[in-house]
Design a protein around this motif. Sequence first.
Motif, mmCIF file in Angstrom:
data_model
loop_
_atom_site.group_PDB
_atom_site.id
_atom_site.type_symbol
_atom_site.label_atom_id
_atom_site.label_comp_id
_atom_site.label_asym_id
_atom_site.label_seq_id
_atom_site.Cartn_x
_atom_site.Cartn_y
_atom_site.Cartn_z
ATOM 1 N N GLN A 93 0.876 -1.182 0.000
ATOM 2 C CA GLN A 93 0.000 0.000 0.000
ATOM 3 C C GLN A 93 0.913 1.232 0.000
ATOM 4 O O GLN A 93 1.446 1.586 -1.037
ATOM 5 N N CYS A 94 1.123 1.877 1.138
ATOM 6 C CA CYS A 94 2.017 3.048 1.086
ATOM 7 C C CYS A 94 3.433 2.631 0.738
ATOM 8 O O CYS A 94 4.183 3.392 0.157
ATOM 9 N N GLY A 95 3.815 1.426 1.113
ATOM 10 C CA GLY A 95 5.109 0.883 0.719
ATOM 11 C C GLY A 95 6.266 1.219 1.638
ATOM 12 O O GLY A 95 7.371 0.722 1.446
ATOM 13 N N PHE A 96 6.036 2.019 2.653
ATOM 14 C CA PHE A 96 7.153 2.476 3.488
ATOM 15 C C PHE A 96 7.790 1.314 4.258
ATOM 16 O O PHE A 96 8.986 1.297 4.482
ATOM 17 N N CYS A 97 6.974 0.351 4.648
ATOM 18 C CA CYS A 97 7.501 -0.783 5.415
ATOM 19 C C CYS A 97 8.065 -1.889 4.530
ATOM 20 O O CYS A 97 8.700 -2.810 5.028
ATOM 21 N N ILE A 98 7.781 -1.817 3.228
ATOM 22 C CA ILE A 98 7.960 -3.005 2.386
ATOM 23 C C ILE A 98 9.416 -3.436 2.186
ATOM 24 O O ILE A 98 9.716 -4.634 2.311
ATOM 25 N N CYS A 129 3.599 -3.025 9.888
ATOM 26 C CA CYS A 129 2.927 -2.435 8.732
ATOM 27 C C CYS A 129 1.613 -1.851 9.239
ATOM 28 O O CYS A 129 0.834 -2.555 9.868
ATOM 29 N N ARG A 130 1.387 -0.584 8.973
ATOM 30 C CA ARG A 130 0.170 0.063 9.472
ATOM 31 C C ARG A 130 -0.937 0.022 8.421
ATOM 32 O O ARG A 130 -2.067 0.368 8.721
ATOM 33 N N CYS A 131 -0.580 -0.362 7.179
ATOM 34 C CA CYS A 131 -1.576 -0.284 6.099
ATOM 35 C C CYS A 131 -2.282 -1.601 5.830
ATOM 36 O O CYS A 131 -3.494 -1.624 5.634
ATOM 37 N N THR A 132 -1.542 -2.694 5.763
ATOM 38 C CA THR A 132 -2.073 -3.890 5.095
ATOM 39 C C THR A 132 -2.728 -4.898 6.019
ATOM 40 O O THR A 132 -3.432 -5.788 5.531
ATOM 41 N N MET A 342 3.734 4.863 9.079
ATOM 42 C CA MET A 342 5.132 4.444 9.237
ATOM 43 C C MET A 342 6.130 5.524 8.820
ATOM 44 O O MET A 342 7.265 5.534 9.266
#
Length: 852
Positions: A93-98, A129-132, A342
């Motif tokens: 999603q936002c990708g910051f944690c990926i 991860c705060r999004c997924t 994140m």
Amino acid sequence: MFSLKVNGRDVSVAADKKLIDFLRDDLQITSVKSGCDTGVCGTCTILLNGNKVKSCVLKLSQLKNAEIITVEGLSTREKDVYAYCFAQAGAVQCGFCIPGMVISAKSLLDKNLNPTTTEVKKAINGNICRCTGYIKIEKAILMAAQYFRENKSIPADNTEAFLNTDFQRPDAKEKVLGKGKFTDDVTVPGMVYAKALRSKYPRAVVNKIDISKALQHKDCIKILTAKDVPNNKIGHLVQDWDVMIAQGNITRYVGDVLALAAANSKEALDEILALIEVDYTVLEPVTTPQDALRADAPLIHSTGNIMSREHLKRGDVNKAIKESKYVITHKYHTPFNDHAFMEPECAIAMPEGEGGLLLYTGGQSVYDEQREISNMLNIAPEKVHCHSMLVGGGFGGKEDMSVQHLAALMAWYIKTPVKVKFSRQESLDYHTKRHAMDMEFTLACDENGKFTAMRAFIIADTGAYASLGGPVLQRACTHAGGPYNYQNIDILGMSVYTNNVVGGAYRGFGVTQSCFAIENNINLLAEKVGISAWEIRWRNAIKAGEVLPNGQIADENCAMRESLAAVKEIYEKNPYAGIACAFKNSGTGVGLKDIGRCILSVKDNKVYIRTSAACMGQGIATMCVQMVYETTGIAPSLLIHEDPDTVRTPNSGTSTASRQTVVTGEAVRRAAEKLKIELDNGKILRDLEGQDFYGEFSAKTDPMGSKKEFPVSHVSYSYGTQVIVLDEDGKLKQVEAAYDVGTPVNIPSVEGQIEGGIVMGLGFALTEDFIVEGGYPKMKMASLNLMRATMVPPITIKLVQSKGEKSPYAYGAKGVGELCLIPTSPACSHAYYRLDKKFRTSLPLRQTYYKK
Ligand code: FES
């Protein structure tokens, strides 16, 4: 001298420093993200001699013979597999944690190519991860294991992008490989750094600010105070927020800025700020709305301590309650809550053109940022060019100014690029929160459990400034009756200033709080009537053509009852299952301007999709590409979605109120229809080179207080029901959610939003808190207790739709981003009530498996 090997390359540096700073600042390795700097979130995870570690907690001097691998150092095959599997599974999603997740995945798969789901959960448990909601990330890692194990080749990119399919989101791969740029990943030649000095006390007179010693610091470039700000008031809707508190004035919370310093190095900033001497007269802070409402309470703003007030009245509540068979009244409390996106806030501003500024930012609307900054500087909006980089989550918490205006102000003065970045602690302490609310709800019904009337009193703590507190309170009130069919309501709401942290927009936007109250009351009424909690909802659930408590007639596309029917079985067969329903508007509504705009530009045989709709991870590019493809059939590889930019992309409003899929989506569809006419006339893209196709959609609604009998408050609503199942120990066992979000644009994205929302809702219900004592926030990243992968139970999602006519906008799509977490906390409290018969009226729930 410190020497190490990074991604196969020998590197060395003279000065000792944190490993993350060396990787990011010296080597420009941007896949390693700075999310908390305290070893909690895992966004900076790397492999050190084959073991995963968090690079923010290691100094170079602690390393010996270190060989480091980041995502940039993966083999081509590994990059291909992880990029494909994460994109295909909908894990980004936002990708910051990926990138950190990918490193944790590699650490597992290097040793075990056939892991179980439990092993995958354990492997990523150090990465938040705060999004997924983690589920799709786990699926991606299991998929990657299979690709490596079976040496499968990577399928070609999608050539079709129809709605209601699993089309891969266009921005997924760059995020997986760490190539996508967030604002903090950008460096500009000559860039310097700025940081604000904040008030030591929530409420104090600032007698004097002495910057003379700080100016002597060798790295200090400039210090600004309130007198340097051309217009010292900002504010998203109400301009009540001081950019800086001037000498002689009174602070309103500990986030108030007293001075802003710029330095050549970020390390020098804290030393410079420590040299600023402030003389205060400390005053007693006002820390509860109840205290703020007392006649002798000090005024936090000269306009009074009641920031906004709502009174919704329909029918005759007193009479209806008097004639009702059963009546329940309870008080409820929901606390402040942090968005915990994140990516901490970051902005870079620099001079551009004649007397202008360019701002790299990561907020929820470049046009809001342009308006706020140009107002502050008293210059024309066109002089402020705002360009959005990737946004690492927002959830409402990036609607207000946090760092953007400070970077702009300093760059305006020193005519040099300036970066302002919040540390995680600054982000926690200073940005807006979900409003804490105290609520008293009464609900009545007849002998058959048919609701007859409700009365509610809601007090919201909006903290020191208005932010979005007015509309948040309004949505709490307009949705307080729930998605049911009854007509007598009397709802009084007040949003009150205090000296606490600022209450602002947060996914769910007030409905999360009032839903907790009404849904809990419903369960007690069901007991009195002698029917199940499912049955009482079924008897009252709104149907197409019926009137909601707020007076709006439910559209043909309303599938509230379908969502209830879809979860009946799981609810009835589990003794410790809790249930709750919710509805949420798509679009700003209530008569306010709500416009989506899009330009499709044909250039070099491609179509550039230009809209300023901010993507904080929810998938705006995917939605836009699919809307254009569905309409025109132009191959997705020829559709390029541009970043929001006040020079290039037209104003599509803020990413708020679950509005972008409906409002901007419809604008994109309309632009695409115009392009299609040309294509249908036999033209090809080459013939249309240089042409623009414009689409606009203005969502028309009736204002609050409309005299119409059945006002249209919002252009559409999404509906849903959630069931939370506990085991005998009170541990989460399963979640099942059935949602009517109209036409799903992209199946993995819709599911991902729902899964992520549910997990965020579980955190709000069970583990998270945001404690503010005496006006001082008391939280650290670790003590937020955000949900981690091993805590998440299996989640089943059912997408339901009505058989009636679809919503006329955006091919019938409706918002999903907020609805998903609204019913989670009451469903949890109901599940615990069924388990132990304790009726819990505040969040986070206590005396559970998760909290004492
Ligand atoms: Fe994981 Fe946003 S995708 S934090």
